[in-house]
Enzyme design. Structure first.
Site, PDB file in Angstrom:
ATOM      1  N   GLN A  68       0.843  -1.204   0.000  1.00  0.00           N
ATOM      2  CA  GLN A  68       0.000   0.000   0.000  1.00  0.00           C
ATOM      3  C   GLN A  68       0.876   1.251   0.000  1.00  0.00           C
ATOM      4  O   GLN A  68       1.752   1.420   0.847  1.00  0.00           O
ATOM      5  CB  GLN A  68      -0.917   0.023   1.227  1.00  0.00           C
ATOM      6  CG  GLN A  68      -1.956   1.130   1.071  1.00  0.00           C
ATOM      7  CD  GLN A  68      -2.809   1.364   2.302  1.00  0.00           C
ATOM      8  OE1 GLN A  68      -2.295   1.468   3.409  1.00  0.00           O
ATOM      9  NE2 GLN A  68      -4.109   1.471   2.111  1.00  0.00           N
ATOM     10  N   TYR A 128      -5.916  10.671   4.686  1.00  0.00           N
ATOM     11  CA  TYR A 128      -4.544  11.015   4.283  1.00  0.00           C
ATOM     12  C   TYR A 128      -4.575  11.845   2.991  1.00  0.00           C
ATOM     13  O   TYR A 128      -5.639  12.235   2.531  1.00  0.00           O
ATOM     14  CB  TYR A 128      -3.693   9.746   4.189  1.00  0.00           C
ATOM     15  CG  TYR A 128      -3.606   9.060   5.542  1.00  0.00           C
ATOM     16  CD1 TYR A 128      -2.999   9.713   6.624  1.00  0.00           C
ATOM     17  CD2 TYR A 128      -4.176   7.818   5.772  1.00  0.00           C
ATOM     18  CE1 TYR A 128      -2.953   9.126   7.884  1.00  0.00           C
ATOM     19  CE2 TYR A 128      -4.129   7.219   7.036  1.00  0.00           C
ATOM     20  CZ  TYR A 128      -3.519   7.880   8.080  1.00  0.00           C
ATOM     21  OH  TYR A 128      -3.485   7.297   9.325  1.00  0.00           O
ATOM     22  N   ARG A 180      -7.495   2.063  -2.680  1.00  0.00           N
ATOM     23  CA  ARG A 180      -8.392   1.922  -1.523  1.00  0.00           C
ATOM     24  C   ARG A 180      -9.066   3.266  -1.232  1.00  0.00           C
ATOM     25  O   ARG A 180      -8.401   4.308  -1.204  1.00  0.00           O
ATOM     26  CB  ARG A 180      -7.595   1.500  -0.282  1.00  0.00           C
ATOM     27  CG  ARG A 180      -8.506   1.147   0.893  1.00  0.00           C
ATOM     28  CD  ARG A 180      -7.734   0.623   2.095  1.00  0.00           C
ATOM     29  NE  ARG A 180      -8.525  -0.383   2.784  1.00  0.00           N
ATOM     30  CZ  ARG A 180      -8.509  -0.596   4.092  1.00  0.00           C
ATOM     31  NH1 ARG A 180      -7.722   0.115   4.875  1.00  0.00           N
ATOM     32  NH2 ARG A 180      -9.258  -1.529   4.630  1.00  0.00           N
ATOM     33  N   GLY A 212      -8.856  -6.911   9.035  1.00  0.00           N
ATOM     34  CA  GLY A 212      -7.643  -6.350   9.610  1.00  0.00           C
ATOM     35  C   GLY A 212      -7.254  -7.031  10.912  1.00  0.00           C
ATOM     36  O   GLY A 212      -6.441  -7.960  10.925  1.00  0.00           O
TER      37      GLY A 212
HETATM   38  C1  LIG Z   1      -3.075  -1.448  13.692  1.00  0.00           C
HETATM   39  C2  LIG Z   1      -3.839  -0.927  12.507  1.00  0.00           C
HETATM   40  C3  LIG Z   1      -3.173  -0.242  11.492  1.00  0.00           C
HETATM   41  C4  LIG Z   1      -3.855   0.188  10.342  1.00  0.00           C
HETATM   42  N1  LIG Z   1      -3.144   0.778   9.321  1.00  0.00           N
HETATM   43  C5  LIG Z   1      -3.748   1.015   8.129  1.00  0.00           C
HETATM   44  C6  LIG Z   1      -2.987   1.400   6.995  1.00  0.00           C
HETATM   45  O1  LIG Z   1      -1.745   1.518   7.022  1.00  0.00           O
HETATM   46  N2  LIG Z   1      -3.662   1.637   5.838  1.00  0.00           N
HETATM   47  C7  LIG Z   1      -5.030   1.503   5.750  1.00  0.00           C
HETATM   48  O2  LIG Z   1      -5.587   1.724   4.676  1.00  0.00           O
HETATM   49  N3  LIG Z   1      -5.762   1.118   6.808  1.00  0.00           N
HETATM   50  C8  LIG Z   1      -5.159   0.841   7.984  1.00  0.00           C
HETATM   51  N4  LIG Z   1      -5.893   0.357   9.032  1.00  0.00           N
HETATM   52  C9  LIG Z   1      -7.329   0.048   8.850  1.00  0.00           C
HETATM   53  C10 LIG Z   1      -7.514  -1.429   8.489  1.00  0.00           C
HETATM   54  O3  LIG Z   1      -7.003  -1.705   7.190  1.00  0.00           O
HETATM   55  C11 LIG Z   1      -9.012  -1.828   8.516  1.00  0.00           C
HETATM   56  O4  LIG Z   1      -9.701  -1.055   7.573  1.00  0.00           O
HETATM   57  C12 LIG Z   1      -9.625  -1.621   9.892  1.00  0.00           C
HETATM   58  O5  LIG Z   1      -8.830  -2.241  10.888  1.00  0.00           O
HETATM   59  C13 LIG Z   1     -11.060  -2.165   9.976  1.00  0.00           C
HETATM   60  O6  LIG Z   1     -11.127  -3.545   9.659  1.00  0.00           O
HETATM   61  P1  LIG Z   1     -11.149  -4.684  10.804  1.00  0.00           P
HETATM   62  O7  LIG Z   1     -12.297  -4.368  11.727  1.00  0.00           O
HETATM   63  O8  LIG Z   1     -11.319  -5.966  10.071  1.00  0.00           O
HETATM   64  O9  LIG Z   1      -9.857  -4.597  11.551  1.00  0.00           O
HETATM   65  C14 LIG Z   1      -5.250  -0.034  10.214  1.00  0.00           C
HETATM   66  C15 LIG Z   1      -5.915  -0.698  11.260  1.00  0.00           C
HETATM   67  C16 LIG Z   1      -5.240  -1.162  12.371  1.00  0.00           C
HETATM   68  C17 LIG Z   1      -5.986  -1.919  13.445  1.00  0.00           C
END
Ligand SMILES: Cc1cc2nc3c(=O)[nH]c(=O)nc-3n(C[C@H](O)[C@H](O)[C@H](O)COP(=O)(O)O)c2cc1C
Length: 353
Positions: A98, A179, A226, A310
């Site tokens: 990404q 962002y 995304r 995630g």
């Molecule tokens: C520790 C952490 C770091 C994340 N870093 C990013 C990232 O670098 N880029 C991004 O698009 N989303 C990031 N997210 C969002 C996740 O990709 C995801 O959309 C979010 O956790 C919701 O999905 P989930 O409930 O399945 O975790 C991050 C989430 C977490 C928990």
């Protein structure tokens, strides 16, 4: 749910299932942005999932927002990422990197050149950010000139080339979560009066120019994006025209033939359905906090081709197998989500016995 375990072709890759690891920043890179020692192990542990979207990775010094996030523009970065992509491929997995430009969500204490963050306009997000000094207010960013915008697009293009050199199967442009790219979409962050501000077409232009440049450089089949339509993180307000901006943007991105669109659901179901209709390639859907009993329902309803998760993947290296066999999942430890160089909370989550 069984549909999740049928293979699917995405770009040039045949994925073994329709589950995706959502990109997650872990802030465990070296200070020069080279991925850390354990990153290859961390990602290869999770290689049984159909597709890994690796964490937000900066294409330039300017693009860094948080401490110790990886980059993909120097030779050292490329060598570090090559270890990760090889480890994932050796286990039969697939990985996109990404590409993330934090824009105004940055702090001079966190970047290699210690400069002010950049953004469409000189408007602070009204948020705090973690730095070496602890939590600090995010300062007012510097507005990008048109020349800076051209350079930023060139940086994305160069970094995409480097990601392919590092063995990635493709790159996902980070247009979500407040962002830089989403800052251009939102009138609350973008008050420009040139061709990058004002109308929907103008606010979408930056994203489209980045996508077109990357497609030209590495091919549409290796380029993805995304988006998080309607996200209101950190001072982002896309206004009433927000849904129309996304309808326009997705239709234009579709013309470029990008390999997949990764949507992060923000609760606007009619818009998701519209975007699905406007998109003719693969669609990945991430629904934050999705209940386990609903996993697979977006693929079976046809709303999505793949589903991204995630935190469950972060905490379960064998997420795919646990899900398939109805086994219990490990809980993620929030204290170790970001930072540190050791294995704790990174590569030490247990596999099912
Ligand atoms: C520790 C952490 C770091 C994340 N870093 C990013 C990232 O670098 N880029 C991004 O698009 N989303 C990031 N997210 C969002 C996740 O990709 C995801 O959309 C979010 O956790 C919701 O999905 P989930 O409930 O399945 O975790 C991050 C989430 C977490 C928990």
């Amino acid at each position: 749910m069984s549909q999740l375990y049928t293979p699917i072709k995405v770009g040039m890759n045949t994925l073994s299932n329709r589950l995706v690891m959502a990109p997650m920043t872990r802030s465990r890179a070296e200070h020069d942005g080279t991925p850390g020692q354990l990153a290859a192990e961390y990602y290869s542990q999770r290689a049984s999932i159909g597709l890994i979207v690796a964490e937000g990775t900066q294409p330039s010094d300017d693009a860094q927002g948080y401490l110790t996030t990886p980059g993909i523009y120097t030779d050292a970065h490329v060598a570090g990422w090559r270890k990760i992509t090889s480890a994932v491929h050796n286990k039969g997995g697939h990985i996109f990197i990404q590409m993330m430009h934090a824009g105004r969500m940055s702090h001079p204490d966190n970047t290699p050149h210690h400069r002010q963050g950049v953004a469409p306009s000189a408007i602070a997000p009204g948020a705090q950010i973690f730095t070496v000094e602890g939590m600090q207010e995010v300062p007012v960013p510097r507005a990008l000139s048109r020349e800076d915008i051209r350079q930023t697009i060139a940086d994305f293009r160069f970094a995409a080339r480097r990601a392919i050199e590092a063995g990635a199967d493709g790159v996902e442009i980070h247009g979500a979560n407040a962002y830089l790219i989403q800052q251009f979409f939102a009138p609350s962050a973008n008050t420009r009066t040139d061709e990058y501000g004002g109308s929907i077409e103008n606010r979408a232009r930056f994203a489209l120019e980045i996508a077109a440049a990357i497609v030209e450089e590495i091919g549409a089949e290796r380029t993805a994006i995304r988006l998080s339509p309607g996200s209101t993180l950190w001072g982002i307000d896309e206004g009433e025209e927000g849904p129309d901006l996304y309808r326009y943007l997705v239709a234009e991105l579709n013309k470029l033939g990008l390999t997949y669109l990764h949507l992060m659901d923000q609760g606007n179901e009619p818009l998701l359905k519209d975007l699905r209709k406007l998109w003719s390639q693969t669609l990945i859907l991430n629904r934050p906090g999705r209940a386990r009993n609903l996993i697979g329902s977006d693929v079976s309803s046809g709303l999505a081709d793949l589903e991204a998760y995630g935190q469950m993947v972060l905490a379960n290296p064998d997420f795919t197998e646990r899900l398939k066999f109805g086994a219990p999942m490990n809980e993620g430890d929030h204290r170790t989500f970001f930072g540190g160089l050791g294995a704790q909370g990174y590569t030490d989550y247990p596999y099912l016995a």
